[in-house]
Structures are given as structure tokens and as C-alpha cells.
Scaffold this active site. Structure first.
Site, PDB file in Angstrom:
ATOM      1  N   GLU A  41      -2.154  10.522  -0.444  1.00  0.00           N
ATOM      2  CA  GLU A  41      -3.436   9.802  -0.486  1.00  0.00           C
ATOM      3  C   GLU A  41      -3.842   9.415   0.913  1.00  0.00           C
ATOM      4  O   GLU A  41      -5.008   9.463   1.292  1.00  0.00           O
ATOM      5  CB  GLU A  41      -3.306   8.561  -1.367  1.00  0.00           C
ATOM      6  N   GLU A  42      -2.871   9.028   1.716  1.00  0.00           N
ATOM      7  CA  GLU A  42      -3.174   8.537   3.061  1.00  0.00           C
ATOM      8  C   GLU A  42      -3.660   9.647   3.989  1.00  0.00           C
ATOM      9  O   GLU A  42      -4.176   9.361   5.064  1.00  0.00           O
ATOM     10  CB  GLU A  42      -1.944   7.837   3.659  1.00  0.00           C
ATOM     11  N   ASP A  75      -4.405   0.704  -6.483  1.00  0.00           N
ATOM     12  CA  ASP A  75      -4.024   0.938  -5.097  1.00  0.00           C
ATOM     13  C   ASP A  75      -4.164  -0.394  -4.363  1.00  0.00           C
ATOM     14  O   ASP A  75      -5.264  -0.890  -4.135  1.00  0.00           O
ATOM     15  CB  ASP A  75      -4.962   1.988  -4.490  1.00  0.00           C
ATOM     16  N   ASP A  94       0.829  -1.212   0.000  1.00  0.00           N
ATOM     17  CA  ASP A  94       0.000   0.000   0.000  1.00  0.00           C
ATOM     18  C   ASP A  94       0.860   1.258   0.000  1.00  0.00           C
ATOM     19  O   ASP A  94       1.170   1.817   1.066  1.00  0.00           O
ATOM     20  CB  ASP A  94      -0.929   0.001   1.222  1.00  0.00           C
TER      21      ASP A  94
HETATM   22  N1  DTR Z   1      -7.786   3.542   1.056  1.00  0.00           N
HETATM   23  C1  DTR Z   1      -6.717   2.708   0.540  1.00  0.00           C
HETATM   24  C2  DTR Z   1      -6.970   1.243   0.758  1.00  0.00           C
HETATM   25  C3  DTR Z   1      -8.302   0.828   0.307  1.00  0.00           C
HETATM   26  C4  DTR Z   1      -9.328   0.436   1.109  1.00  0.00           C
HETATM   27  N2  DTR Z   1     -10.399   0.092   0.338  1.00  0.00           N
HETATM   28  C5  DTR Z   1     -10.086   0.297  -0.968  1.00  0.00           C
HETATM   29  C6  DTR Z   1     -10.812   0.123  -2.138  1.00  0.00           C
HETATM   30  C7  DTR Z   1     -10.199   0.425  -3.357  1.00  0.00           C
HETATM   31  C8  DTR Z   1      -8.865   0.901  -3.381  1.00  0.00           C
HETATM   32  C9  DTR Z   1      -8.137   1.080  -2.198  1.00  0.00           C
HETATM   33  C10 DTR Z   1      -8.747   0.775  -1.014  1.00  0.00           C
HETATM   34  C11 DTR Z   1      -5.451   3.076   1.224  1.00  0.00           C
HETATM   35  O1  DTR Z   1      -5.345   2.853   2.450  1.00  0.00           O
HETATM   36  O2  DTR Z   1      -4.551   3.582   0.548  1.00  0.00           O
HETATM   37 ZN    ZN Z   2      -3.388   3.064   2.834  1.00  0.00          ZN
HETATM   38 ZN    ZN Z   3      -3.468   2.784  -0.755  1.00  0.00          ZN
END
Ligand code: DTR
Ligand code: ZN
Ligand code: ZN
Ligand code: CA
Length: 329
Positions: free
Chosen positions: A177-178, A206, A143
Site C-alpha cells: 500500500e505504501e 488503515d 500504520d
Molecule cells: N495513506 C495512508 C494514511 C492515510 C492518510 N490519509 C488517510 C485517509 C484514510 C485512510 C488512510 C489515510 C498510509 O500512509 O498508509
Molecule cells: Zn502509511
Molecule cells: Zn496506512
């Protein structure tokens, strides 16, 4: 050519092309019969295999960057800028036109890295992206080093093939993004409307190497018109591999959200985060039922050991096939 026609034609694996010199998808002038589109031809060359060894080598570099910079690649930390510099250097060497877009979040400067392959119709842009930043807790190899490394290797494959696509191809590696999809939102919100209208689709990647992987394709349901073609284009490579996929409703949980809000068709691939793999999923995909797709999600153990190589390889190859189809390689 209207967006839906463009994406539908691309998704069908054919492009309606005029005489060889046609370089745009614009409808040929009615007064010029010579420009009348010829019979549909399969103008999409097969995408090359993306070498998983190359993708993993990029992950090793991102791991080293994190290790040498306090253990993470988070927004505002030295490991993030070092990650940007690593990706950009390889893209510049491969012939891309790269741009660094800076923004501020939480009092720190963040960066989006944009890279355009300088060929194809600039009025019909296909974008592919993913965030490059990690959380502060760890190196963020799944990630989202996984998406970042796969996108880099697909971009390098375009260069190695010296692709002359019909449409324009643009990659984005997003910052912060985080912290709430900050970089991608800044990019879309600051794009002049004329430029926004040239983007025919955005593909988001992602987390595509989760250790207990699922094979998820972003659902087009509730997304801008044209997203269904992207869903089909992204699911097709897995069908060809004999790998079943499931649709996932991604909501606003990643960098596709800003593009969707702007009415741009979106799609994407995902191998799972904190969610738990079901027994039925383990039956069809292998792995461990009752366990998270990624037990190291947002944790310090999200290292190069936190990757399922088969999932990363399959998703990397699927990205390449989707890109080749949509740009008209
Ligand atoms: N928010 C993203 C991880 C994540 C969680 N659900 C989804 C669905 C589709 C793509 C990414 C994600 C992160 O922590 O970067
Ligand atoms: Zn993340
Ligand atoms: Zn992510
Ligand atoms: Ca491969």
C-alpha cells in the site's frame, strides 16, 4: 437482492428472511408462497466484544517481526513476508480458507493475503481489509499494524462464535500500500468481473490506533451508491458508545480506492495521520490540540508505544459490530 437493498436491510439491523432454510438473499420464487419473506425479524446477533489485549498481543508480534527483520515490515523486505505468515497461520488454524496472491512491484515480490469464512451466500460478499505493509523507515505499528491486528482479531472472533452468516465474509490484508495502493489495486484489477459484482461492500481500516486520535468515518459523498449504508453502519457503534465521530473525505489515500473505482460501495474508519487535531476536536475527543493525530506517521517511532489503546479498542469493537450487521451474523 439488489446491493442497495441488501446493505440497507443489513444497516437497518434486520434481514428479510424466508423460512429457516433460506440461505440466500435472492428473492424467493414468486410461485412458492411458502418462500414469501416472513415479517422482518432482527436476525442480527450482537457482535462480541473484541478483547483489546488480544489485539495488542498481535501488535507485539508484529513489532517483534520488525525488530528481527531490519526494523520494518515493508514491501519486498523479509519483515513483510513474516507478517503475512503470522496472520495466515492463525487464520488457517481458525478454519478460514486462505489464499496468497503474489504480484511484483519495484522488482520485488509482494503478497496479498485473502481469507474467506467458508459459510454464507457466496453471491453476496462483504469484504473487510487493510494494508499489512509498513514504510521502510519503521515497524508500522499504527500504520497499519493497528488495522491488520484488529481485522485478525475480528476474524478470530467470527471463528470462536462459529458464525453462520447469511452473507459471505472475506478479509484482505494488502501488500505494498505504501508504494501506491499496489496490492489492493492488483487484487481488484485481476478479479473476474463476475466475482467483482458479488462484492456488496468493502470496509477499509488503515490507522485506527493513533496516539492523539480522532474518530473519523469515511464519508460516502462521491463514493459508489451503497456507501451511505456503510457509513451509517460504521458510525452506529460509536454513537452507541457515546463517542462523537466526524466524516472524512478519504479520496484515494488508501486501499478502498480501487474498490470505489470498480463501483463497489466503500466505507472505513480512521484515527488520523499527519493532520493536526483542532481545539474543537480536543474538546470532544480529548488529546492535544495543535498536535498531529500521529506524530510518528511514517517514522521509526511508529512502534507499539505509538498506540492509543482506547482508540484501538473502540475501533476494533466497531469493526466487529459492522461486520456482524452486514453479514447477518
Ligand atoms: N495513506 C495512508 C494514511 C492515510 C492518510 N490519509 C488517510 C485517509 C484514510 C485512510 C488512510 C489515510 C498510509 O500512509 O498508509
Ligand atoms: Zn502509511
Ligand atoms: Zn496506512
Ligand atoms: Ca473491546
Amino acid at each position: 437482492m439488489r446491493t442497495r437493498t441488501l446493505l440497507a436491510a443489513a444497516a437497518a439491523g434486520v434481514l428479510l428472511v424466508g423460512p429457516v432454510q433460506a440461505t440466500s438473499l435472492a428473492e424467493p420464487a414468486a410461485t412458492n408462497p411458502a418462500a414469501t419473506p416472513s415479517a422482518p425479524v432482527s436476525a442480527v446477533l450482537a457482535a462480541p466484544d473484541i478483547p483489546i489485549a488480544n489485539v495488542r498481543a498481535h501488535l507485539t508480534q508484529l513489532q517483534t517481526i520488525a525488530t528481527n527483520n531490519g526494523g520494518n515490515r515493508a514491501h519486498g523486505r523479509p519483515g513483510y513476508r513474516a507478517s503475512v505468515d503470522y496472520i495466515r497461520a492463525r487464520l488457517d488454524a481458525a478454519g478460514y480458507t486462505t489464499t496468497l496472491q503474489s504480484f511484483t512491484s519495484g522488482g520485488a515480490t509482494g503478497y496479498n493475503l485473502l481469507a474467506e469464512w467458508p459459510r454464507g451466500d457466496a453471491n453476496n460478499v462483504i469484504m473487510a481489509g487493510g494494508h499489512l505493509d509498513s514504510v521502510t523507515a519503521g515497524p508500522g505499528i499504527n500504520d497499519n499494524g493497528s488495522g491488520s491486528a484488529a481485522l485478525l482479531e475480528v476474524a478470530l472472533a467470527v471463528s470462536r462464535q462459529n458464525l453462520t452468516p447469511t452473507n459471505r465474509l472475506r478479509f484482505g490484508w494488502w501488500g505494498a500500500e505504501e508504494r501506491g495502493l499496489v496490492g489492493s489495486t492488483y487484487y481488484v484489477n485481476n478479479l473476474p468481473s463476475a466475482d467483482r459484482s458479488r462484492i456488496r461492500g468493502y470496509l477499509n481500516f488503515d490507522m485506527i490506533g493513533s496516539p492523539n486520535p480522532g474518530y473519523f468515518v469515511y464519508s460516502a459523498s462521491g463514493q459508489p451508491s451503497g456507501s451511505a449504508e456503510l457509513q451509517r453502519v460504521l458510525a452506529a457503534p460509536f454513537a452507541a458508545m457515546g463517542v462523537p465521530t466526524e466524516l472524512t473525505s478519504v479520496g484515494g489515500r488508501s486501499d478502498h480506492a480501487a474498490f470505489a473505482r470498480a463501483g463497489i460501495p466503500i466505507g472505513g474508519l480512521f484515527t488520523g495521520a499527519e493532520g493536526t487535531k483542532t481545539s474543537a476536536q480536543a474538546q470532544k475527543w480529548g488529546g492535544t490540540a495543535g498536535q498531529a493525530y500521529d506524530r510518528c506517521y511514517h517514522a521509526s517511532c511508529d512502534t507499539t508505544s505509538n498506540i492509543n489503546a482506547t482508540a484501538l479498542d473502540r475501533n476494533s469493537d466497531a469493526i466487529a459490530q459492522a461486520v456482524w450487521t452486514l453479514v447477518g451474523g
